[in-house]
Design a protein around this motif. Sequence first.
Motif, PDB file in Angstrom:
ATOM      1  N   THR A 142      42.474  36.011  36.227  1.00 37.71           N
ATOM      2  CA  THR A 142      41.546  35.807  35.317  1.00 37.71           C
ATOM      3  C   THR A 142      42.208  35.999  33.974  1.00 37.71           C
ATOM      4  OG1 THR A 142      39.342  36.197  34.192  1.00 37.71           O
ATOM      5  CG2 THR A 142      40.683  38.237  34.910  1.00 37.71           C
ATOM      6  N   TYR A 143      41.625  35.245  32.672  1.00 40.58           N
ATOM      7  CA  TYR A 143      42.120  35.309  31.326  1.00 40.58           C
ATOM      8  C   TYR A 143      41.360  36.508  30.626  1.00 40.58           C
ATOM      9  CZ  TYR A 143      45.185  31.499  31.742  1.00 40.58           C
ATOM     10  OH  TYR A 143      46.089  30.678  32.012  1.00 40.58           O
ATOM     11  N   VAL A 144      41.837  37.130  30.199  1.00 43.84           N
ATOM     12  CA  VAL A 144      41.539  38.378  29.368  1.00 43.84           C
ATOM     13  C   VAL A 144      41.264  37.906  27.785  1.00 43.84           C
ATOM     14  CG1 VAL A 144      41.635  40.867  28.636  1.00 43.84           C
ATOM     15  CG2 VAL A 144      42.165  40.159  31.116  1.00 43.84           C
ATOM     16  N   ARG A 145      40.364  37.853  27.042  1.00 38.33           N
ATOM     17  CA  ARG A 145      40.339  37.450  25.875  1.00 38.33           C
ATOM     18  C   ARG A 145      41.304  38.249  24.824  1.00 38.33           C
ATOM     19  NH1 ARG A 145      34.769  38.670  24.159  1.00 38.33           N
ATOM     20  NH2 ARG A 145      34.244  36.641  25.114  1.00 38.33           N
ATOM     21  N   GLY A 146      42.121  37.466  24.322  1.00 36.10           N
ATOM     22  CA  GLY A 146      43.159  37.679  23.127  1.00 36.10           C
ATOM     23  C   GLY A 146      44.547  38.180  23.909  1.00 36.10           C
ATOM     24  N   VAL A 147      44.537  37.679  25.291  1.00 36.63           N
ATOM     25  CA  VAL A 147      45.922  37.897  26.043  1.00 36.63           C
ATOM     26  C   VAL A 147      46.206  36.385  26.661  1.00 36.63           C
ATOM     27  CG1 VAL A 147      46.902  38.968  27.986  1.00 36.63           C
ATOM     28  CG2 VAL A 147      45.356  40.237  26.922  1.00 36.63           C
ATOM     29  N   ASP A 148      47.390  36.047  26.225  1.00 38.03           N
ATOM     30  CA  ASP A 148      47.784  34.785  26.709  1.00 38.03           C
ATOM     31  C   ASP A 148      48.116  34.354  28.218  1.00 38.03           C
ATOM     32  OD1 ASP A 148      47.998  33.900  23.871  1.00 38.03           O
ATOM     33  OD2 ASP A 148      50.035  34.526  23.623  1.00 38.03           O
TER      34      ASP A 148
ATOM     35  N   LEU B 280      42.994  41.078  38.350  1.00 37.30           N
ATOM     36  CA  LEU B 280      42.160  42.169  38.274  1.00 37.30           C
ATOM     37  C   LEU B 280      41.321  42.220  39.368  1.00 37.30           C
ATOM     38  CD1 LEU B 280      41.063  41.429  34.472  1.00 37.30           C
ATOM     39  CD2 LEU B 280      42.860  43.098  35.425  1.00 37.30           C
ATOM     40  N   PRO B 281      40.600  43.429  39.616  1.00 32.89           N
ATOM     41  CA  PRO B 281      39.812  43.786  40.828  1.00 32.89           C
ATOM     42  C   PRO B 281      38.418  42.966  40.393  1.00 32.89           C
ATOM     43  CG  PRO B 281      40.575  45.934  39.811  1.00 32.89           C
ATOM     44  CD  PRO B 281      41.113  44.753  38.970  1.00 32.89           C
ATOM     45  N   ILE B 282      37.460  42.537  41.722  1.00 34.24           N
ATOM     46  CA  ILE B 282      36.658  41.654  41.361  1.00 34.24           C
ATOM     47  C   ILE B 282      35.391  42.456  40.734  1.00 34.24           C
ATOM     48  CG2 ILE B 282      34.743  40.382  42.647  1.00 34.24           C
ATOM     49  CD1 ILE B 282      36.952  39.339  44.320  1.00 34.24           C
ATOM     50  N   ASP B 283      35.306  43.846  41.155  1.00 42.49           N
ATOM     51  CA  ASP B 283      34.297  44.546  40.565  1.00 42.49           C
ATOM     52  C   ASP B 283      34.370  44.826  39.256  1.00 42.49           C
ATOM     53  OD1 ASP B 283      36.467  46.482  40.769  1.00 42.49           O
ATOM     54  OD2 ASP B 283      35.397  48.077  42.126  1.00 42.49           O
ATOM     55  N   GLY B 284      35.585  44.427  38.508  1.00 39.30           N
ATOM     56  CA  GLY B 284      35.707  44.744  37.162  1.00 39.30           C
ATOM     57  C   GLY B 284      35.639  43.330  36.164  1.00 39.30           C
ATOM     58  N   VAL B 285      35.535  42.318  36.991  1.00 42.04           N
ATOM     59  CA  VAL B 285      35.431  41.057  36.259  1.00 42.04           C
ATOM     60  C   VAL B 285      33.989  40.217  36.078  1.00 42.04           C
ATOM     61  CG1 VAL B 285      37.966  40.586  36.479  1.00 42.04           C
ATOM     62  CG2 VAL B 285      36.110  39.632  38.107  1.00 42.04           C
ATOM     63  N   ALA B 286      33.924  39.402  35.136  1.00 42.51           N
ATOM     64  CA  ALA B 286      32.741  38.735  35.092  1.00 42.51           C
ATOM     65  C   ALA B 286      31.232  39.618  35.078  1.00 42.51           C
ATOM     66  CB  ALA B 286      32.496  37.804  36.262  1.00 42.51           C
ATOM     67  N   GLN B 287      31.492  40.742  34.089  1.00 41.76           N
ATOM     68  CA  GLN B 287      30.551  41.574  33.817  1.00 41.76           C
ATOM     69  C   GLN B 287      30.553  42.235  32.546  1.00 41.76           C
ATOM     70  OE1 GLN B 287      30.850  45.733  34.901  1.00 41.76           O
ATOM     71  NE2 GLN B 287      32.980  45.441  35.527  1.00 41.76           N
ATOM     72  N   SER B 288      29.480  42.581  32.016  1.00 38.85           N
ATOM     73  CA  SER B 288      28.915  42.995  30.749  1.00 38.85           C
ATOM     74  C   SER B 288      28.155  44.250  30.800  1.00 38.85           C
ATOM     75  CB  SER B 288      28.431  41.965  29.890  1.00 38.85           C
ATOM     76  OG  SER B 288      28.231  42.424  28.564  1.00 38.85           O
ATOM     77  N   HIS B 289      28.634  45.284  30.179  1.00 37.01           N
ATOM     78  CA  HIS B 289      27.443  46.454  30.114  1.00 37.01           C
ATOM     79  C   HIS B 289      26.183  46.174  29.396  1.00 37.01           C
ATOM     80  CE1 HIS B 289      26.584  50.604  30.305  1.00 37.01           C
ATOM     81  NE2 HIS B 289      26.040  50.583  29.007  1.00 37.01           N
ATOM     82  N   GLY B 290      24.937  46.430  29.919  1.00 38.50           N
ATOM     83  CA  GLY B 290      23.878  46.180  29.392  1.00 38.50           C
ATOM     84  C   GLY B 290      23.346  44.670  29.372  1.00 38.50           C
TER      85      GLY B 290
END
Length: 72
Positions: free
Chosen positions: A25-31, A36-46
């Motif tokens: 996956t691409y992380v905002r601000g990183v070229d 990354l682990p699936i349980d930590g992507v495509a998510q947002s707190h709240g």
Amino acid sequence: MGQHYVQQAFLRHWEDPKKPGCVWTYVRGVDEPRLLPIDGVAQSHGFYDDDVERDLARLVEGPTTPILDRLR
């Protein structure tokens, strides 16, 4: 940890075969993309209220996960 706005079972379709449980996956601000682990992507707190998250898990993710697994 936040609430996923993309179902984890759906993300598993793009797991890296050399590292199951992770996706590129691409992380905002990183070229460069990152693995990354699936349980930590495509998510947002709240992202969802607790009751909405509970209903989505019960009414959407629960019933569709076996279908996505079978299609995969």
